[in-house]
Design an enzyme around this catalytic site. Structure first.
Site, PDB file in Angstrom:
ATOM      1  N   ARG A 142     -46.499 -70.784  92.306  1.00 26.47           N
ATOM      2  CA  ARG A 142     -46.045 -70.524  90.760  1.00 26.47           C
ATOM      3  C   ARG A 142     -47.404 -70.832  90.027  1.00 26.47           C
ATOM      4  NH1 ARG A 142     -43.759 -73.798  88.142  1.00 26.47           N
ATOM      5  NH2 ARG A 142     -41.895 -74.197  89.462  1.00 26.47           N
TER       6      ARG A 142
ATOM      7  N   TYR B  26     -46.464 -48.737  72.495  1.00 27.30           N
ATOM      8  CA  TYR B  26     -45.694 -48.843  73.758  1.00 27.30           C
ATOM      9  C   TYR B  26     -44.016 -49.190  73.384  1.00 27.30           C
ATOM     10  CZ  TYR B  26     -43.516 -49.817  78.308  1.00 27.30           C
ATOM     11  OH  TYR B  26     -42.612 -49.985  79.360  1.00 27.30           O
TER      12      TYR B  26
ATOM     13  N   ASP C 184     -54.055 -54.533  72.721  1.00 27.70           N
ATOM     14  CA  ASP C 184     -53.542 -53.935  74.301  1.00 27.70           C
ATOM     15  C   ASP C 184     -54.549 -52.918  74.744  1.00 27.70           C
ATOM     16  OD1 ASP C 184     -52.307 -52.502  76.347  1.00 27.70           O
ATOM     17  OD2 ASP C 184     -50.399 -52.772  75.347  1.00 27.70           O
TER      18      ASP C 184
HETATM   19  C1  LIG Z   1     -46.691 -49.808  80.399  1.00 29.94           C
HETATM   20  C2  LIG Z   1     -47.168 -50.481  79.057  1.00 29.94           C
HETATM   21  C3  LIG Z   1     -46.980 -51.663  78.727  1.00 29.94           C
HETATM   22  C4  LIG Z   1     -45.949 -52.585  79.526  1.00 29.94           C
HETATM   23  O1  LIG Z   1     -46.481 -52.940  80.762  1.00 29.94           O
HETATM   24  P1  LIG Z   1     -45.239 -53.151  82.100  1.00 29.94           P
HETATM   25  O2  LIG Z   1     -46.256 -53.288  83.258  1.00 29.94           O
HETATM   26  O3  LIG Z   1     -44.522 -51.902  82.135  1.00 29.94           O
HETATM   27  O4  LIG Z   1     -44.470 -54.444  81.764  1.00 29.94           O
HETATM   28  C5  LIG Z   1     -47.544 -52.442  77.571  1.00 29.94           C
HETATM   29  N1  LIG Z   1     -48.377 -51.897  76.850  1.00 29.94           N
HETATM   30  C6  LIG Z   1     -48.758 -50.423  77.110  1.00 29.94           C
HETATM   31  C7  LIG Z   1     -49.823 -49.481  76.194  1.00 29.94           C
HETATM   32  C8  LIG Z   1     -48.351 -49.714  78.231  1.00 29.94           C
HETATM   33  O5  LIG Z   1     -48.461 -48.438  78.636  1.00 29.94           O
END
Ligand SMILES: *Cc1c(COP(=O)(O)O)cnc(C)c1O
Length: 384
Positions: free
Chosen positions: A54, A107, A179
């Site tokens: 971990r 998202y 993001d």
């Molecule tokens: C899919 C996605 C997420 C979340 O990621 P997971 O791997 O599904 O938990 C976050 N931000 C964006 C822009 C995404 O497309």
């Protein structure tokens, strides 16, 4: 780690960072260390710092070094999913009473984390149009500790000027989180533009083959990296060794895949823009897109995601999704295979009734790397 690759090009770094030959055998690919614990040479005598998987695992370390190098950061951390990474970030940089500014297009799962989880723990948020700095400034409060941006955004492909919003964040004493899932580090480098934290769903372009779920955080500030690593270990949502290995493999072809994704998506967006049954196309590569100039400035190319609205409303949109054949009807994105989906009922069902609600006649495409003629023919037949 990342420093040794700082003079190399992205494609070279993607293949080599974190991929040192195995000291025991010379294996050119890091082994999958499918192990939970490590023999100590006397109490506290750790070999290479590993004590429990971990806290750290060599396959995950390889991926984390690769991610840090690809984003031009100092520290990368790999998680079990994108949302696990986001959760770790929120609980590291925010405390009850703090506030964050979130985008009006994001998202759905990210919004759900803010609205249904973080809020219960006393973290408030305001929604802003992050493409408009006046809107971001108006959303700030004295408690604002972070500004969260998705660019391009999901699913409306909105573009935020990262350098401009970084200035707003700095003036406000808030951290800027970007993001970077839709662009990938090959197309866009938020840390170099002033972001404090880059978030990824590794499930998408980084993994690239629709066979793994994962997430990541990358930062430039080593102290913040340490705080995040502490929380990653304390909360425990780490990437497993096989998942880390799959993403590390995906990273090696990221550049060539992204070039083809962008090329194909540009052709798809142009074809849709000319189609009489299409009401509107959202793609930052189109000159008429309001964020086109900024995207051209901060991205290498415009990426593989295209959204569009059809004539005839929600039912027509659903029928197009159902008729597609080469485009597989499914959630997620960023894999080599093309996907089609209806955000209002699928990926973005969790934002219904909120300020982030998406149009009911919207279709989102993840344009894959198949032959472009097959993709265009499939969309033609699906549109009827
Ligand atoms: C899919 C996605 C997420 C979340 O990621 P997971 O791997 O599904 O938990 C976050 N931000 C964006 C822009 C995404 O497309």
């Amino acid at each position: 780690m990342s420093d040794s690759h700082s003079t190399q090009s992205f494609e070279t770094v993607a293949i080599h960072a974190g991929n040192t030959a195995d000291p025991l055998t010379g294996a050119v690919v890091p082994p999958i260390y499918q192990v939970s614990t490590y023999k100590q040479d006397g109490v506290g005598g750790l070999r290479g710092g590993y004590e429990y998987s971990r806290s750290a695992n060599p396959t995950r370390t390889a991926l984390e070094e690769n991610l840090a190098a690809l984003e031009g950061g100092r520290r990368g951390l790999a998680f079990a999913s994108g949302l696990a990474a986001e959760d770790c970030l929120l609980r590291t940089i925010l405390s009850p009473g703090d506030h964050l500014v979130i985008p009006d297009d994001a998202y759905g799962g990210t919004f759900r984390l803010f609205a249904k989880v973080a809020r219960r723990w006393g973290v408030e948020f305001s929604v802003a149009d992050t493409s408009d700095m006046a809107s971001v400034r108006a959303a700030l409060t004295p408690q604002t500790k972070a500004i969260w941006v998705e660019t391009p955004s999901n699913p409306l492909l909105g573009i935020t000027d990262i350098a401009a919003v970084a200035d707003v964040a700095r003036d406000a004493g808030a951290r800027l989180v970007v993001d970077n899932t839709f662009a990938s580090p090959y197309l866009q480098q938020p840390l170099a533009l002033g972001a404090d934290v880059v978030v990824h769903s590794l499930t998408k372009y980084m993994g690239g083959h629709s066979d793994v779920v994962g997430g990541a955080l990358v930062v430039s500030d080593p102290a913040l990296g340490e705080e995040l690593a502490f929380h990653q270990n304390a909360m425990g949502a780490v990437a497993g060794p096989f998942d880390a290995w799959l993403v590390l493999r995906g990273a090696k072809t990221l550049a060539v895949r992204m070039d083809r994704h962008s090329e194909n998506a540009e052709r798809v967006a142009e074809a849709l823009a000319r189609h009489r049954k299409v009401a509107q196309v959202y793609y930052p590569g189109l000159p008429e897109h309001p964020g086109h100039e900024i995207a051209a400035k901060q991205m290498r190319s415009f990426g593989g995601m295209v959204s569009f609205r059809v004539q005839g409303g929600e039912q027509a949109a659903i029928e197009v999704c159902n008729r597609a054949k080469v485009f597989t009807l499914g959630e997620s994105l960023g894999g080599v295979e093309s996907l089609i989906e209806h955000p209002a009922r699928m990926t973005h069902a969790s934002v219904a009734g909120s300020q982030l609600e998406v149009p009911a006649d919207l279709i989102r495409l993840s344009v894959g790397i198949e032959n472009i003629d097959d993709l265009l023919a499939d969309l033609q037949q699906a549109l009827g």
